[in-house]
Design a protein around this motif. Structure first.
Motif, PDB file in Angstrom:
ATOM      1  N   ILE A  40       0.848  -1.028   0.073  1.00  0.00           N
ATOM      2  CA  ILE A  40       0.052  -0.047   0.160  1.00  0.00           C
ATOM      3  C   ILE A  40       0.760   1.176   0.140  1.00  0.00           C
ATOM      4  O   ILE A  40       1.748   1.333   0.841  1.00  0.00           O
ATOM      5  CB  ILE A  40      -0.955  -0.018   1.317  1.00  0.00           C
ATOM      6  CG1 ILE A  40      -1.771  -1.074   1.214  1.00  0.00           C
ATOM      7  CG2 ILE A  40      -1.776   1.101   1.006  1.00  0.00           C
ATOM      8  CD1 ILE A  40      -2.367  -1.613   2.889  1.00  0.00           C
ATOM      9  N   THR A  41       0.593   1.983  -0.939  1.00  0.00           N
ATOM     10  CA  THR A  41       1.504   3.599  -0.867  1.00  0.00           C
ATOM     11  C   THR A  41       0.487   4.297  -0.549  1.00  0.00           C
ATOM     12  O   THR A  41      -0.544   4.537  -0.880  1.00  0.00           O
ATOM     13  CB  THR A  41       1.844   3.633  -2.462  1.00  0.00           C
ATOM     14  OG1 THR A  41       2.561   2.763  -2.725  1.00  0.00           O
ATOM     15  CG2 THR A  41       2.646   5.160  -2.340  1.00  0.00           C
ATOM     16  N   THR A  42       0.869   5.159   0.679  1.00  0.00           N
ATOM     17  CA  THR A  42       0.221   6.395   1.147  1.00  0.00           C
ATOM     18  C   THR A  42       1.138   7.537   1.379  1.00  0.00           C
ATOM     19  O   THR A  42       2.053   7.413   1.946  1.00  0.00           O
ATOM     20  CB  THR A  42      -0.619   5.663   2.457  1.00  0.00           C
ATOM     21  OG1 THR A  42      -1.215   6.798   2.848  1.00  0.00           O
ATOM     22  CG2 THR A  42       0.461   5.318   3.621  1.00  0.00           C
ATOM     23  N   SER A  43       0.440   8.598   1.504  1.00  0.00           N
ATOM     24  CA  SER A  43       1.108   9.815   2.053  1.00  0.00           C
ATOM     25  C   SER A  43      -0.007  10.781   2.583  1.00  0.00           C
ATOM     26  O   SER A  43      -0.043  11.088   3.519  1.00  0.00           O
ATOM     27  CB  SER A  43       1.901  10.666   0.822  1.00  0.00           C
ATOM     28  OG  SER A  43       1.227  11.023  -0.083  1.00  0.00           O
ATOM     29  N   THR A  44      -0.827  11.491   1.628  1.00  0.00           N
ATOM     30  CA  THR A  44      -1.808  12.383   1.896  1.00  0.00           C
ATOM     31  C   THR A  44      -3.172  11.877   2.154  1.00  0.00           C
ATOM     32  O   THR A  44      -4.288  12.440   2.128  1.00  0.00           O
ATOM     33  CB  THR A  44      -1.955  13.539   0.875  1.00  0.00           C
ATOM     34  OG1 THR A  44      -2.034  13.223  -0.292  1.00  0.00           O
ATOM     35  CG2 THR A  44      -0.371  14.213   1.059  1.00  0.00           C
ATOM     36  N   SER A  45      -3.328  10.645   2.006  1.00  0.00           N
ATOM     37  CA  SER A  45      -4.855  10.031   1.834  1.00  0.00           C
ATOM     38  C   SER A  45      -4.789   8.841   2.923  1.00  0.00           C
ATOM     39  O   SER A  45      -3.810   8.029   2.817  1.00  0.00           O
ATOM     40  CB  SER A  45      -5.548   9.733   0.611  1.00  0.00           C
ATOM     41  OG  SER A  45      -4.443   8.878  -0.284  1.00  0.00           O
ATOM     42  N   PRO A  46      -5.937   8.312   3.462  1.00  0.00           N
ATOM     43  CA  PRO A  46      -5.905   7.057   4.031  1.00  0.00           C
ATOM     44  C   PRO A  46      -5.962   5.966   3.345  1.00  0.00           C
ATOM     45  O   PRO A  46      -6.451   6.019   2.188  1.00  0.00           O
ATOM     46  CB  PRO A  46      -7.160   7.513   5.067  1.00  0.00           C
ATOM     47  CG  PRO A  46      -7.939   8.352   4.337  1.00  0.00           C
ATOM     48  CD  PRO A  46      -6.763   9.213   3.783  1.00  0.00           C
ATOM     49  N   ALA A  47      -5.549   4.748   3.599  1.00  0.00           N
ATOM     50  CA  ALA A  47      -5.625   3.508   3.155  1.00  0.00           C
ATOM     51  C   ALA A  47      -6.093   2.374   3.948  1.00  0.00           C
ATOM     52  O   ALA A  47      -5.739   2.695   5.352  1.00  0.00           O
ATOM     53  CB  ALA A  47      -4.303   3.290   2.155  1.00  0.00           C
ATOM     54  N   ALA A  48      -6.323   1.476   3.588  1.00  0.00           N
ATOM     55  CA  ALA A  48      -6.710   0.009   4.461  1.00  0.00           C
ATOM     56  C   ALA A  48      -6.279  -1.061   3.703  1.00  0.00           C
ATOM     57  O   ALA A  48      -5.781  -0.944   2.281  1.00  0.00           O
ATOM     58  CB  ALA A  48      -8.083   0.033   4.477  1.00  0.00           C
ATOM     59  N   ILE A  49      -6.211  -2.098   4.145  1.00  0.00           N
ATOM     60  CA  ILE A  49      -5.896  -3.594   3.681  1.00  0.00           C
ATOM     61  C   ILE A  49      -6.987  -4.035   2.633  1.00  0.00           C
ATOM     62  O   ILE A  49      -8.063  -3.873   3.154  1.00  0.00           O
ATOM     63  CB  ILE A  49      -5.307  -4.393   4.793  1.00  0.00           C
ATOM     64  CG1 ILE A  49      -4.403  -3.972   5.609  1.00  0.00           C
ATOM     65  CG2 ILE A  49      -5.240  -5.833   4.033  1.00  0.00           C
ATOM     66  CD1 ILE A  49      -4.033  -4.789   6.706  1.00  0.00           C
ATOM     67  N   SER A  50      -6.632  -4.456   1.621  1.00  0.00           N
ATOM     68  CA  SER A  50      -7.722  -4.785   0.927  1.00  0.00           C
ATOM     69  C   SER A  50      -8.642  -6.026   1.179  1.00  0.00           C
ATOM     70  O   SER A  50      -7.770  -6.992   1.825  1.00  0.00           O
ATOM     71  CB  SER A  50      -7.422  -4.807  -0.764  1.00  0.00           C
ATOM     72  OG  SER A  50      -6.612  -6.118  -0.975  1.00  0.00           O
ATOM     73  N   ALA A  51      -9.713  -6.212   0.710  1.00  0.00           N
ATOM     74  CA  ALA A  51     -10.440  -7.274   0.966  1.00  0.00           C
ATOM     75  C   ALA A  51      -9.988  -8.599   0.467  1.00  0.00           C
ATOM     76  O   ALA A  51      -9.945  -9.737   0.750  1.00  0.00           O
ATOM     77  CB  ALA A  51     -11.835  -7.289   0.470  1.00  0.00           C
ATOM     78  N   SER A  52      -9.365  -8.519  -0.806  1.00  0.00           N
ATOM     79  CA  SER A  52      -8.657  -9.736  -1.437  1.00  0.00           C
ATOM     80  C   SER A  52      -7.593 -10.315  -0.718  1.00  0.00           C
ATOM     81  O   SER A  52      -7.261 -11.362  -0.963  1.00  0.00           O
ATOM     82  CB  SER A  52      -8.331  -9.241  -3.206  1.00  0.00           C
ATOM     83  OG  SER A  52      -7.261  -8.311  -3.086  1.00  0.00           O
ATOM     84  N   THR A  53      -6.721  -9.298  -0.074  1.00  0.00           N
ATOM     85  CA  THR A  53      -5.678  -9.857   1.016  1.00  0.00           C
ATOM     86  C   THR A  53      -6.147 -10.523   2.235  1.00  0.00           C
ATOM     87  O   THR A  53      -5.694 -11.389   2.446  1.00  0.00           O
ATOM     88  CB  THR A  53      -4.723  -8.671   1.307  1.00  0.00           C
ATOM     89  OG1 THR A  53      -4.249  -7.949   0.054  1.00  0.00           O
ATOM     90  CG2 THR A  53      -3.722  -9.047   2.137  1.00  0.00           C
ATOM     91  N   LEU A  54      -7.248  -9.927   2.649  1.00  0.00           N
ATOM     92  CA  LEU A  54      -8.042 -10.414   3.842  1.00  0.00           C
ATOM     93  C   LEU A  54      -9.070 -11.708   3.714  1.00  0.00           C
ATOM     94  O   LEU A  54      -8.970 -12.532   4.514  1.00  0.00           O
ATOM     95  CB  LEU A  54      -8.619  -9.391   4.588  1.00  0.00           C
ATOM     96  CG  LEU A  54      -7.580  -8.461   5.193  1.00  0.00           C
ATOM     97  CD1 LEU A  54      -8.435  -7.113   5.731  1.00  0.00           C
ATOM     98  CD2 LEU A  54      -6.678  -8.820   5.860  1.00  0.00           C
ATOM     99  N   GLN A  55      -9.520 -11.833   2.429  1.00  0.00           N
ATOM    100  CA  GLN A  55     -10.619 -13.043   2.027  1.00  0.00           C
ATOM    101  C   GLN A  55      -9.942 -13.330   0.546  1.00  0.00           C
ATOM    102  O   GLN A  55     -10.777 -13.005  -0.360  1.00  0.00           O
ATOM    103  CB  GLN A  55     -11.966 -12.449   1.820  1.00  0.00           C
ATOM    104  CG  GLN A  55     -12.337 -11.960   3.356  1.00  0.00           C
ATOM    105  CD  GLN A  55     -12.625 -13.109   4.378  1.00  0.00           C
ATOM    106  OE1 GLN A  55     -12.947 -14.129   4.028  1.00  0.00           O
ATOM    107  NE2 GLN A  55     -12.283 -12.752   5.548  1.00  0.00           N
ATOM    108  N   PRO A  56      -8.955 -13.981   0.463  1.00  0.00           N
ATOM    109  CA  PRO A  56      -8.476 -14.427  -0.883  1.00  0.00           C
ATOM    110  C   PRO A  56      -9.247 -15.722  -1.310  1.00  0.00           C
ATOM    111  O   PRO A  56      -9.994 -16.549  -0.620  1.00  0.00           O
ATOM    112  CB  PRO A  56      -7.303 -15.143  -0.362  1.00  0.00           C
ATOM    113  CG  PRO A  56      -7.033 -15.571   0.933  1.00  0.00           C
ATOM    114  CD  PRO A  56      -7.958 -14.569   1.521  1.00  0.00           C
ATOM    115  N   ALA A  57      -9.657 -15.505  -2.335  1.00  0.00           N
ATOM    116  CA  ALA A  57     -10.660 -16.323  -3.437  1.00  0.00           C
ATOM    117  C   ALA A  57     -10.241 -17.563  -3.279  1.00  0.00           C
ATOM    118  O   ALA A  57      -9.208 -18.126  -3.632  1.00  0.00           O
ATOM    119  CB  ALA A  57     -10.865 -15.919  -4.725  1.00  0.00           C
TER     120      ALA A  57
END
Length: 128
Positions: A40-57
């Protein structure tokens, strides 16, 4: 005496075989869960862990995640609220590693630290 010795060797061999079988079962379970990775690249905006990382198909969801930041420090929150440049727990670049449970990973929010972050942070997330 020789018969007793042979029985002891057989019992020891069966114990070793059971131990190897339990190791193979554990390895199969880890392979079934698998692992996921996200940058995840972040500087001036918030980010979160994506659903595909937390719930892999097609696979079991991960049981734990590790978060490591490079290039610039960030602030994070685990309460479901959005991190900002001024509000959140500091996570230092190239120093800290954060370990997350599944519930924490789902609530994770990250944002570049400082009033006006001048450098983007690379947030590496590995879940298994």
């Amino acid at each position: 005496m020789l018969l007793r010795l042979a029985a002891g060797v057989v019992a020891l061999s069966l114990t070793a075989l059971a131990l190897v079988a339990s190791w193979l079962t554990a390895l199969a379970l880890v392979a079934q869960v698998g692992s996921t990775f996200e940058q995840i690249t972040t500087s001036t905006s918030p980010a979160a862990i994506s659903a595909s990382t937390l719930q892999p198909a097609g696979r079991q969801p991960p049981l734990q995640c590790a978060v490591r930041v490079e290039f610039a420090s960030v602030r994070y929150r685990l309460d479901g609220s959005t991190a900002t440049a001024a509000i959140g727990i500091p996570l230092l670049a190239d120093v800290d590693t954060l370990m997350l449970t599944p519930a924490q990973a789902n609530a994770f929010s990250v944002h570049g630290a400082g009033a006006s972050p001048s450098r983007s942070a690379q947030v590496n997330v590995w879940c298994w």
